[in-house]
Design an enzyme around this catalytic site. Structure first.
Site, PDB file in Angstrom:
ATOM      1  N   ARG A   1       7.450  48.260 -10.703  1.00  0.00           N
ATOM      2  CA  ARG A   1       7.440  49.618 -10.107  1.00  0.00           C
ATOM      3  C   ARG A   1       6.061  50.274 -10.152  1.00  0.00           C
ATOM      4  NH1 ARG A   1      12.244  49.932 -12.951  1.00  0.00           N
ATOM      5  NH2 ARG A   1      14.017  49.543 -11.580  1.00  0.00           N
TER       6      ARG A   1
ATOM      7  N   HIS B   1     -12.317  42.696  14.225  1.00  0.00           N
ATOM      8  CA  HIS B   1     -11.986  44.107  14.392  1.00  0.00           C
ATOM      9  C   HIS B   1     -13.202  44.972  14.740  1.00  0.00           C
ATOM     10  CE1 HIS B   1     -10.072  47.951  13.530  1.00  0.00           C
ATOM     11  NE2 HIS B   1     -11.063  48.223  12.697  1.00  0.00           N
TER      12      HIS B   1
ATOM     13  N   HIS C   1     -11.382  53.329  18.104  1.00  0.00           N
ATOM     14  CA  HIS C   1     -10.249  52.482  17.768  1.00  0.00           C
ATOM     15  C   HIS C   1      -9.140  52.519  18.812  1.00  0.00           C
ATOM     16  CE1 HIS C   1     -12.270  52.053  13.991  1.00  0.00           C
ATOM     17  NE2 HIS C   1     -11.307  51.299  13.477  1.00  0.00           N
TER      18      HIS C   1
ATOM     19  N   GLU D   1     -18.080  49.664  11.525  1.00  0.00           N
ATOM     20  CA  GLU D   1     -17.410  50.848  10.960  1.00  0.00           C
ATOM     21  C   GLU D   1     -18.445  51.837  10.415  1.00  0.00           C
ATOM     22  OE1 GLU D   1     -14.176  51.417  11.103  1.00  0.00           O
ATOM     23  OE2 GLU D   1     -13.253  49.445  11.447  1.00  0.00           O
TER      24      GLU D   1
ATOM     25  N   ARG E   1      -8.124  62.759   9.439  1.00  0.00           N
ATOM     26  CA  ARG E   1      -8.235  61.322   9.226  1.00  0.00           C
ATOM     27  C   ARG E   1      -8.330  60.587  10.569  1.00  0.00           C
ATOM     28  NH1 ARG E   1      -5.228  58.482   4.144  1.00  0.00           N
ATOM     29  NH2 ARG E   1      -6.282  56.494   4.331  1.00  0.00           N
TER      30      ARG E   1
ATOM     31  N   ASN F   1     -10.825  57.268  13.673  1.00  0.00           N
ATOM     32  CA  ASN F   1     -10.359  56.337  14.695  1.00  0.00           C
ATOM     33  C   ASN F   1     -11.231  56.335  15.930  1.00  0.00           C
ATOM     34  OD1 ASN F   1      -8.104  54.801  13.910  1.00  0.00           O
ATOM     35  ND2 ASN F   1      -7.038  56.740  13.632  1.00  0.00           N
TER      36      ASN F   1
ATOM     37  N   LYS G   1      -4.215  52.983   1.011  1.00  0.00           N
ATOM     38  CA  LYS G   1      -3.244  52.336   1.903  1.00  0.00           C
ATOM     39  C   LYS G   1      -3.176  50.858   1.566  1.00  0.00           C
ATOM     40  CE  LYS G   1      -3.416  55.001   6.194  1.00  0.00           C
ATOM     41  NZ  LYS G   1      -3.754  54.893   7.615  1.00  0.00           N
TER      42      LYS G   1
ATOM     43  N   HIS H   1      -8.604  48.920  19.468  1.00  0.00           N
ATOM     44  CA  HIS H   1      -7.394  48.213  19.051  1.00  0.00           C
ATOM     45  C   HIS H   1      -6.746  47.474  20.209  1.00  0.00           C
ATOM     46  CE1 HIS H   1      -6.577  50.530  15.089  1.00  0.00           C
ATOM     47  NE2 HIS H   1      -7.061  49.325  14.857  1.00  0.00           N
TER      48      HIS H   1
ATOM     49  N   LYS I   1     -15.240  58.739   4.285  1.00  0.00           N
ATOM     50  CA  LYS I   1     -13.856  58.271   4.170  1.00  0.00           C
ATOM     51  C   LYS I   1     -13.168  58.995   3.011  1.00  0.00           C
ATOM     52  CE  LYS I   1     -10.315  55.248   4.603  1.00  0.00           C
ATOM     53  NZ  LYS I   1      -9.821  53.984   5.035  1.00  0.00           N
TER      54      LYS I   1
ATOM     55  N   GLU J   1      -5.758  69.476   6.092  1.00  0.00           N
ATOM     56  CA  GLU J   1      -6.128  69.660   7.490  1.00  0.00           C
ATOM     57  C   GLU J   1      -5.631  68.468   8.302  1.00  0.00           C
ATOM     58  OE1 GLU J   1     -10.236  70.583   9.826  1.00  0.00           O
ATOM     59  OE2 GLU J   1     -10.252  70.731   7.640  1.00  0.00           O
TER      60      GLU J   1
HETATM   61  N1  LIG Z   1      -6.107  49.645   3.878  1.00  0.00           N
HETATM   62  C1  LIG Z   1      -6.885  50.136   4.804  1.00  0.00           C
HETATM   63  O1  LIG Z   1      -7.067  51.337   4.913  1.00  0.00           O
HETATM   64  C2  LIG Z   1      -7.571  49.201   5.725  1.00  0.00           C
HETATM   65  C3  LIG Z   1      -8.588  49.670   6.544  1.00  0.00           C
HETATM   66  C4  LIG Z   1      -9.252  48.760   7.392  1.00  0.00           C
HETATM   67  C5  LIG Z   1      -8.902  47.423   7.378  1.00  0.00           C
HETATM   68  N2  LIG Z   1      -7.895  46.998   6.565  1.00  0.00           N
HETATM   69  C6  LIG Z   1      -7.503  45.603   6.510  1.00  0.00           C
HETATM   70  O2  LIG Z   1      -8.604  44.833   6.075  1.00  0.00           O
HETATM   71  C7  LIG Z   1      -8.453  43.516   6.522  1.00  0.00           C
HETATM   72  C8  LIG Z   1      -9.780  42.976   7.001  1.00  0.00           C
HETATM   73  O3  LIG Z   1     -10.667  42.985   5.924  1.00  0.00           O
HETATM   74  P1  LIG Z   1     -12.028  42.161   5.929  1.00  0.00           P
HETATM   75  O4  LIG Z   1     -12.724  42.394   7.203  1.00  0.00           O
HETATM   76  O5  LIG Z   1     -12.703  42.499   4.673  1.00  0.00           O
HETATM   77  O6  LIG Z   1     -11.530  40.656   6.008  1.00  0.00           O
HETATM   78  P2  LIG Z   1     -11.252  39.546   4.897  1.00  0.00           P
HETATM   79  O7  LIG Z   1     -10.741  40.105   3.666  1.00  0.00           O
HETATM   80  O8  LIG Z   1     -10.413  38.553   5.569  1.00  0.00           O
HETATM   81  O9  LIG Z   1     -12.683  38.952   4.628  1.00  0.00           O
HETATM   82  C9  LIG Z   1     -13.390  38.330   5.657  1.00  0.00           C
HETATM   83  C10 LIG Z   1     -13.873  36.938   5.280  1.00  0.00           C
HETATM   84  O10 LIG Z   1     -15.013  36.981   4.440  1.00  0.00           O
HETATM   85  C11 LIG Z   1     -14.814  36.229   3.255  1.00  0.00           C
HETATM   86  N3  LIG Z   1     -15.510  36.937   2.192  1.00  0.00           N
HETATM   87  C12 LIG Z   1     -15.191  38.151   1.716  1.00  0.00           C
HETATM   88  N4  LIG Z   1     -16.134  38.547   0.861  1.00  0.00           N
HETATM   89  C13 LIG Z   1     -17.046  37.576   0.772  1.00  0.00           C
HETATM   90  C14 LIG Z   1     -18.255  37.431   0.055  1.00  0.00           C
HETATM   91  N5  LIG Z   1     -18.717  38.409  -0.707  1.00  0.00           N
HETATM   92  N6  LIG Z   1     -18.932  36.290   0.201  1.00  0.00           N
HETATM   93  C15 LIG Z   1     -18.473  35.306   1.014  1.00  0.00           C
HETATM   94  N7  LIG Z   1     -17.362  35.410   1.733  1.00  0.00           N
HETATM   95  C16 LIG Z   1     -16.655  36.542   1.602  1.00  0.00           C
HETATM   96  C17 LIG Z   1     -13.333  36.163   3.113  1.00  0.00           C
HETATM   97  O11 LIG Z   1     -12.936  35.039   2.386  1.00  0.00           O
HETATM   98  C18 LIG Z   1     -12.851  36.109   4.538  1.00  0.00           C
HETATM   99  O12 LIG Z   1     -12.917  34.796   5.024  1.00  0.00           O
HETATM  100  C19 LIG Z   1      -7.405  43.550   7.593  1.00  0.00           C
HETATM  101  O13 LIG Z   1      -6.232  42.946   7.101  1.00  0.00           O
HETATM  102  C20 LIG Z   1      -7.161  45.016   7.827  1.00  0.00           C
HETATM  103  O14 LIG Z   1      -5.835  45.289   8.204  1.00  0.00           O
HETATM  104  C21 LIG Z   1      -7.243  47.856   5.743  1.00  0.00           C
HETATM  105 ZN   LIG Z   2     -11.478  50.042  11.760  1.00  0.00          ZN
END
Ligand SMILES: NC(=O)c1ccc[n+]([C@@H]2O[C@H](COP(=O)([O-])OP(=O)(O)OC[C@H]3O[C@@H](n4cnc5c(N)ncnc54)[C@H](O)[C@@H]3O)[C@@H](O)[C@H]2O)c1
Ligand SMILES: [Zn+2]
Length: 1620
Positions: free
Chosen positions: A140, A294, A278, A204, A271, A275, A162, A282, A257, A267
């Site tokens: 939990r 992305h 986006h 971003e 957030r 976007n 999130k 998207h 952020k 407000e």
């Molecule tokens: N929670 C949120 O608010 C939020 C916001 C934006 C995106 N996301 C999510 O984030 C995800 C994308 O994240 P991402 O772009 O970080 O992708 P990811 O976590 O898949 O990382 C990208 C690649 O880089 C590699 N990698 C990561 N760090 C490394 C390092 N220091 N050295 C070598 N390789 C490394 C990983 O193994 C992977 O292959 C998506 O699932 C998306 O939905 C979440």
């Molecule tokens: Zn984004």
């Protein structure tokens, strides 16, 4: 480390507060600090570090070790201490699932972790989201520490709490809010992050700066190289400028952020600002992922959303330009046709409708209104939330084309035009080379200027900033200190930049560290534009300039020799472009010696531009002198001194468009920022052109006003040399200029240079004016336009093609305004205006009140393609489907005399609608004598010389649309060979057309020539000739076609069929939207098979070929198993296969080491054979990537349309599909044995770059090996992050058989009739389907025949035999009833329970199923015929109705055309007897065969008349007149649709007395020989019996029901048996 040290260290890091607490810590190298902080603030009994395999390699151990050490220290002497556990999961989005979450949870539970555990999420967004969610629900909720390792995670995903996992229904659908206890943003992790991921995150960062922090944006804009440094392998000292800059922009984003997350509760909507980019991004991502990341999609989204803001008037052009350029400087794509997108997702396309559709379901929408964040300037938004934007605005911005409706009434408008491109470009270079700060006002913000600014940043190292809301650019000059940039400079199609910068590059004193010389390159058009005169001049001056591709054009490499530009006297030819002159003038002050530029002896073009350059140089402190009365200039040495301010004048060429708008619409337009004072030649356009055409012009020093006349008048002759760029504007005015006598000829001269601009503008104007109905022609240095009354203008069909030329687009948008009311013109490639006037379409709509809507023409084309409801099945039917388009570049045929070049050439020309040129005839006509005579008089040498000259001429005159057959000896001279090599691309250049070697066995040729005594003899032994020439033929051609047939006379119609198929294959253009596989193989989602032929000689297979290839989609020729691997022999085998089967060929030379017979180390011979496979047009060539890499790469480069199946076979059974175990085991598990075993993931990665298809074969020792393979395909491959490619992956051996059943793309199969299987464990198609259906993968289906009476039908026998042969769990049965209600009930029930597969429909229900709505969708054929005979279940469970009768008719006729020598007929007449439902299908079939005329006879004439009314054709009332013709060589095709019982009333004997030629198709099929057949057979016509049609249409049904080719041989036998 002591407590105080720690504290000190902690202070070096920056804290950011979120939700009232300082939990975000930013810095570099903070593992120690992190560990101590975590242990102190989050006490736990287990610290669980989770990361992925990529990150673990670098960063897991240091973290775990530091944690352990700190815990040891803290709990020294206590006996127990908290544990550290680590778990390594697969990388990539595909691992963000509930399954992986469950695995982790099980592992944690197994390790007895309890409520007091703490998770450390070490990774990117995937790890952060997933582990955040694990922590949120474990017991939990337990604490989580976020340690982001990607830039995206640092600035975005780790902040805000999130968490989520993906499901097959969508991303992030299951999750929770769970705030992390700490977020450690450690820049150290970025040093190992792949560059593309780094840049992805920067998307971003740029976004956040653009909406919130202008200062950060300034930094991002100014220091791309420094900010990217960590990702370029720079070590990264925390105190270095690079790291500090990066930290600053990361902090900026993280702060925003955090702030937004904190404030959002109060407000609402704040957030949503994050976007920006986006909403559109998207939608793009939904289509382009996973090829595009992305951040890359959001980058395109940002530009488009900024353009929307500009269109709506919230944002100025400057801001859009800055945003675009900034994104570009980090290597992010900025439009859908950006070369980055084309490279990474070449086969994908984003239709506007689809994008809007996807946007419709965006969470941010307000009801059905879309919301988009409106930028109001860099660093601010229009509202503190996303704003509502109407659909039509979004469509307008996203669409590649615009549709323009002419305005209904004249208007009065004042407007400003953008700054001059020429002046902007010059001002930028001068200020960049100059010393001091310069404020440039009124700069143009266009593509070209962006390109220039970007290049100068790299070359000269300037910095700059913007003031006054972007209206002013502040440049700090580099004072002429130049360096070689680390990367090539990409200039797109910016001509000015390419010319000016070439000389600037010559100034660089020293070679660079990373690369010696500076490289200037551009897009394909740029690579054709001339630069030779400038390069010649520089070379002569001692500069080292190399052409990297084509002589005379970019790309160029300029390598410093230590001195920079030597200077002194430089001679230059200035007759093509004044830009060469300006280029040297601008750089000259920095040369080693004072420069004297000598243009004498040449006609100098566009003097005004040269004067402009000189005037501007003076403003920057350098005075050029022109020696009076000459074209010689003297330029002193010096450094430009930047003036404090420089005002860029408005662009006079741009101003011509709104002024022309006034002239053509009768409006009054004032351009408020250009007048008579201007230096630019085009500023005289209003007075010289518009006034002369009857407009009223008022010009002050700084403004120009035009009032249009009621009718424009032509100008008989006007020289526009002083304003060449404005000739396009003048041309569109001339298009509607007519004088009182109705004559409208305007001649414009002095504009020859416009042929080498963005496109050949003169030719393009002639071509596109014609589309409006205006005729024009080219003059040697100009154009003549014959104007028409504007009511005669019509909408250009297919839209105006702009050739990516801004002036073409803008000019025709003006002409569009003159069209008659209610007509609309479409202008394609609307983005091209961005070169000089990015906001042109906004101006046209918002200021000039012209109604514009966005259109996506490509959408429409696509939709059309989709109208055929069975595209996949269609692909089975014909290997040269209509959906592909062919490159019409001229085909040259070479080869020995007598090989059949002329014959083949004529056939090819006819089949493709090309012109045929026989070089011998061409020569004789040109030389005005016969060849033997010419040789006798002038000798062989002269003949060969002329032959080459005329070949060159022919290729220049008809580079497209022809087939040229050359004389056999054309390859005898090196000059001719060079021409041929260039044409075929065999010299390594981009091919210009095709050269095909037509080959025939030399003994056959000899026999053939012996027969023909009219030809002059060789004079030497033919074999000797052949041996001398054969390598030459090969070296000159990229393709080879072997004519196989017993001599002396080949069966030409067969050879022609093979040739057409071959040429279709090699010339098909596989554009980005044509993802169809080579040959007839269906796309990968339906399952496909290839049959491995194991015969020593293909001829042994021929008797059973039809049978063994039942159900297969391709045939594999195992060359290593053939009796000989001699190239001649193998080539014949290929031709033989092609002759006897329509199926594509997989050409394989399997080595012994990979389970074949070919020697392992004879790489050279193997690669030669593979190259030959490509030359022969084999659709697939199997490549073991082994041997000299250079050869392998060359093979892949020259593969043309063949697909490379890159293959690897592990025969040892030790290859690993997946490492054993999971999680933490990996680290402790690197056993020595695993290190040596082959890992298929490595093989996959090795083969990937060469492959169109990847084939990996292992061997199963245990059943589990198949599961490992399954996992490999479904999770390992996607996690590799490589672009997806079709994959064949299987295990050999009996235990591996199940993997064959699971493989869906091109599974290799055997057949019981083959002598032996090609590999152990290989199955037949039938066995595979049986296995699949036992595994529950192929559901059982029922098929029906509806109608009455049907008890005699042979259809069940037909289809059940087919189903059986392929092992399909399908049953076909009779379902007799005359009532449509019965059909409806059976279908409904079957669809509901999933058992209904399809049905045949016959009398009396063929129309009922349409009228009573049982059929929900119909094919074109069924619609046109108005009757349905085939049902099946399509997408969304819709019942689709088709009519295959016409296809059966068509196929059976086509098979017989050769028998009656149809090609020699002058006319073809279709005769339909009867006028019922079947007659409708018959007419439709005849029309599809393009018969010249259709005649219909029916007992009741009225019915025939009704039919003809609908389909066209003629009713013939008297049988006797059915075959009357004017021309004896007419061919008749009769289709009889009358039941045999009714045939006694119609006697054709009288009608047929004239013994015409023809084919009879009899639709009635009982009795077999109807009266009609007996009647016609007497004439010796080929006859098609009714049963044959029944079978043929049945095969078509089979394709629709099963997605597979029908195994027609067994089906035919079954029908014969059942037919009594
Ligand atoms: N929670 C949120 O608010 C939020 C916001 C934006 C995106 N996301 C999510 O984030 C995800 C994308 O994240 P991402 O772009 O970080 O992708 P990811 O976590 O898949 O990382 C990208 C690649 O880089 C590699 N990698 C990561 N760090 C490394 C390092 N220091 N050295 C070598 N390789 C490394 C990983 O193994 C992977 O292959 C998506 O699932 C998306 O939905 C979440
Ligand atoms: Zn984004």
């Amino acid at each position: 480390m002591t407590a105080s040290q720690e504290q000190q260290e902690g202070e070096a890091f920056t804290k950011v507060s979120i939700l009232g607490q300082e939990t975000i810590i930013v810095g570099m190298n903070m593992t120690n600090y992190l560990v101590n902080d975590v242990i102190a603030t989050v006490p736990a009994s287990s610290y669980i570090v989770v990361t992925d395999r990529n990150i673990a390699r670098f960063h897991l151990n240091p973290l775990v070790e530091t944690l352990n050490a700190a815990l040891d220290a803290k709990h020294k002497g206590e006996g127990t201490r908290p544990r550290v556990l680590s778990y390594v999961m697969p990388p990539g989005e595909s691992a963000k699932t509930r399954e992986i979450k469950a695995q982790i949870e099980d592992w944690v539970l197994f390790n007895k972790c309890t409520r007091d555990s703490c998770f450390l999420a070490l990774g990117g967004g995937v790890i952060g989201d997933l582990i955040g969610y694990v922590a949120a629900t474990f017991m939990r909720g337990v604490p989580v520490i976020q340690i982001p390792t990607t830039l995206l995670a640092m600035v975005d995903s780790s902040i805000g709490g999130k968490t989520a996992v993906d499901t097959p229904h969508g991303k992030n659908l299951i999750g929770a809010f769970h705030q992390p206890k700490r977020i450690f943003i450690d820049l150290h992790y970025l040093t190992t992050l792949p560059k593309r991921e780094f840049v992805n995150g920067l998307g971003e960062v740029i976004k956040t700066a653009a909406i919130w922090v202008e200062e950060d944006f300034d930094l991002l804009e100014n220091y791309p190289e420094k900010i990217l440094a960590l990702s370029n392998g720079v070590a990264g000292d925390p105190n270095s400028e690079e790291v500090q800059l990066l930290k600053r922009v990361i902090l900026g984003s993280a702060r925003v952020k955090a702030h937004v997350v904190t404030e959002d509760e109060k407000e609402g909507g704040l957030r949503g600002l994050l976007n920006f980019g986006h909403s559109i991004g998207h939608a793009i991502e939904a289509i382009l992922s996973p090829e595009m990341l992305h951040g890359e999609c959001v980058s395109i989204g940002m530009v488009r959303e900024a353009e929307i803001a500009r269109h709506l008037g919230y944002l100025n052009e400057v801001a859009v330009g800055r945003l675009t350029r900034c994104l570009q400087s980090y290597g992010l794509p900025v439009s859908l046709d950006d070369r980055i997108v084309l490279q990474r997702a070449p086969h994908k396309h984003c239709p506007v409708d689809q994008l809007l559709d996807i946007m419709r379901v965006d969470k941010k929408n307000q009801g059905d209104k879309k919301r988009i964040v409106m930028l109001a300037g860099i660093g601010r938004t229009y509202e503190p939330r996303a704003s509502v934007v109407p659909d039509d605005v979004i469509r307008k911005i996203l669409s590649p084309a615009v549709q323009i409706a002419p305005p209904t009434s004249p208007t009065t408008v004042n407007l400003k035009v953008p700054g001059s491109k020429s002046i902007s470009n010059r001002a930028l270079i001068l200020a960049a080379l100059g010393e001091g700060t310069c404020r440039i006002h009124g700069l143009l913000h266009s593509d070209d200027v962006q390109v220039m600014l970007d290049a100068l940043q790299k070359l000269v190292g300037i910095t700059f900033s913007w003031e006054n809301n972007g209206e002013t650019l502040v440049i700090n000059g580099g004072g002429g200190r130049l360096k070689v940039p680390s990367k090539e400079i990409y200039l797109g199609n910016a001509g000015t930049a390419s010319r000016f910068l070439t000389t600037v590059c010559a100034l660089i004193p020293k070679p660079g560290a990373e690369r010696k010389g500076a490289i200037l390159t551009g897009n394909p058009r740029m690579k054709q534009r001339p630069i030779k005169p400038l390069v010649d001049a520089l070379r002569e001056n001692g500069v080292d300039v190399k052409y990297l591709e084509n002589t005379g054009s970019l790309p160029l490499e300029i390598t410093p020799k230590g001195t920079g530009l030597p200077g002194g006297t430089i001679k230059l030819s200035a007759s093509i472009s004044s830009q060469y002159v300006s280029s040297i003038l601008i750089s000259a002050p920095y040369a080693a010696q004072p420069v004297t530029l000598d243009l004498s002896g040449d006609h100098v073009i566009s003097q005004p531009y040269i004067d402009m350059t000189i005037a501007m140089m003076a403003s920057f402190g350098i005075k050029v002198t022109r020696i009076p009365g000459t074209n010689t200039y003297q330029i002193p040495q010096g450094v430009y001194r930047n003036p404090q301010n420089y005002n860029v004048e408005a662009d006079a060429s741009s101003a011509t468009y709104p002024l022309a708008f006034a002239a053509i619409t009768g409006s009054t337009v004032t351009v408020t920022n250009i007048g008579s004072d201007s230096l630019q030649g085009d500023a005289h356009f209003a007075v010289k052109v518009i006034e002369a055409m009857g407009g009223t012009v008022k010009q002050t020093e700084t403004t120009t006003t035009v009032q249009g006349p009621a009718q424009l008048r032509p100008i008989p002759q006007i020289d526009m040399e002083s304003m060449t760029d404005a000739f396009l504007t003048a041309s569109v005015l001339a298009a509607v200029a007519v004088d009182k006598n109705g004559s409208g000829t305007t001649q414009i001269t002095g504009i020859a240079n416009q042929r080498v601009k963005e496109c050949n503008r003169i030719a393009v104007m002639v071509e596109q004016l014609a589309k409006f109905g205006v005729s024009a022609s080219e003059l040697p240095d100009g154009i003549e336009i014959r104007g028409v009354d504007r009511c005669q203008l019509h909408a250009p069909e297919g839209g105006v093609k702009c050739y990516d030329d801004h002036r073409v687009a803008m000019s025709f948008s003006i002409l569009a305004c003159a069209m008659p009311a209610e007509q609309c013109a479409i202008i394609k490639e609307k983005k091209c205006v961005e070169k000089t006037w990015p906001g042109w379409w906004d101006t046209l709509q918002n200021s000039l009140q012209v109604n514009i809507i966005g259109v996506d023409l490509e959408d429409k084309v696509e939709e059309k393609g989709h109208e055929t409801p069975v595209p996949d099945a269609g692909a089975h039917v014909s290997s040269h489907g209509a959906q592909t388009s062919c490159d019409d570049a001229t085909i040259v045929l070479i080869g020995m005399r007598g090989a059949g070049k002329t014959h083949a050439g004529k056939a090819a020309a006819k089949a493709f609608g090309r012109r045929f040129i026989d070089m011998d005839t061409y020569l004789e006509e040109s030389l005005q004598t016969t060849i033997p005579k010419f040789i006798a008089e002038k000798g062989w040498e002269e003949f060969r010389r002329q032959e080459t000259l005329y070949l060159d001429e022919a290729l220049t005159k008809v580079p497209r649309g022809a087939v040229i057959a050359c004389g056999g000896g054309i390859v005898e001279t090196e000059a001719a060979r060079a021409t041929l090599r260039k044409w075929s691309g065999a010299d390594g250049s981009t091919r210009k057309g095709y050269v095909v070697h037509i080959k025939r066995d030399i003994s056959e040729v000899s026999a053939y020539l012996d027969q023909d005594k009219t030809r002059p003899m060789y004079g030497e032994d033919m074999l000797k000739v052949w041996n001398r020439r054969k390598d030459w033929y090969k070296e000159c051609s990229a393709h080879e076609f072997t004519i196989v047939h017993p001599s002396p006379d080949p069966n030409w119609s067969d050879v022609e069929g093979d040739l057409v198929r071959f040429l279709t294959f090699i010339t098909t253009v596989n554009g980005p939207h044509n993802s169809r596989l080579p040959g007839a193989v269906p796309p990968p989602h339906t399952s496909s098979f290839f049959l491995s032929l194991t015969y020593p000689d293909v001829s042994e297979a021929l008797p059973v070929l039809d049978r063994i290839s039942e159900g297969a989609d391709a045939l594999e020729l195992r060359v290593d198993l053939l009796a000989s691997q001699d190239e001649e022999y193998v080539g014949k085998q290929v031709s033989l296969l092609r002759r006897h089967s329509e199926l594509p060929i997989v050409f394989t030379v399997r080595t012994a080491g990979q389970a074949g017979k070919f020697p392992d180390d004879d790489h050279d011979r193997r690669l030669c054979l593979l190259e030959a496979g490509v030359r022969w047009g084999c659709e697939y060539v199997d490549l073991e990537v082994d041997g000299p890499l250079e050869r392998v790469e060359r093979l892949v480069q020259n593969k043309g349309n063949s697909w490379i199946v890159a293959s690897y076979h592990d025969t040892t059974g030790t290859g690993l599909w997946e490492e054993e175990g999971h999680g933490s085991s990996l680290l402790g598990n690197q056993k020595g044995q695993q290190a040596v075993a082959v890992r298929f993931r490595d093989q996959y990665a090795k083969l990937h770059p060469y492959a169109d298809v990847i084939k990996l074969i292992g061997r199963a020792n245990r059943l589990e090996d198949n599961f490992a393979l399954y996992k490999f395909v479904n999770s390992v491959v996607p996690s590799l992050g490589l672009s997806p490619k079709p994959l064949i992956a299987m295990n050999m051996g009996g235990i591996g058989q199940v993997s064959r059943a699971l493989n869906t793309f091109l599974t290799p199969v055997t057949h019981p009739l083959l002598p032996n299987a090609a590999a152990p464990g290989q199955l037949s198609i039938s066995q595979i389907y049986q296995l699949r259906s036992l595994l529950g993968l192929v559901p059982a289906k029922k098929f029906y025949l509806f109608g009455a009476p049907i008890s005699q039908s042979v259809s069940p026998a037909l289809h059940n035999a087919g189903f059986n042969a392929l092992g399909l769990p399908y049953v076909y049965e009779l379902s007799e009833s005359p009532d449509w209600q019965h059909v409806r009930d059976v279908v409904k029930q079957g669809v509901a329970n999933g058992s209904f597969g399809g049905a045949s429909v016959t009398i009396p229900l063929k129309e009922d199923v349409i009228t009573h709505g049982i059929v929900e969708e119909m094919t074109d054929g069924a619609k046109a015929i108005g009757a349905v005979n085939t049902l099946w279940v399509g997408a969304n469970k819709k019942i689709i109705g088709d009519n295959t009768d016409w296809l059966g008719i068509k196929a059976s006729i086509r098979k017989r055309l050769a028998l009656v020598n149809a090609a020699s007929a002058t006319r073809t007449i279709g005769v339909v007897i009867g006028a019922g439902g079947t007659a409708r299908a018959a007419i439709y079939a005849l029309k599809s065969l393009n018969v010249d005329e259709v005649r219909v006879w029916n007992r009741t004439t009225a019915k025939a008349a009704a039919l003809v009314e609908e389909f066209g054709g003629a009713v013939v009332t008297s049988l006797n007149q059915l075959f009357t013709v004017a021309d004896a060589s007419t061919l008749f095709i009769i289709v009889g649709t009358v039941p045999s019982s009714a045939q006694s009333e119609m006697d054709l004997s009288a009608a047929l007395a004239s013994s015409p030629k023809g084919i009879l198709v009899e639709m009635a099929y009982r009795p077999r020989r109807t009266p009609l057949i007996q009647n016609v057979e007497k004439l010796g016509w080929p006859v098609v019996e009714g049963v044959e049609i029944l079978r043929e249409q049945g095969y078509e049904q089979f394709i629709r029901w099963t997605g597979r080719r029908a195994p027609w041989r067994v089906m035919e036998e079954a029908v014969e048996k059942a037919y009594v």
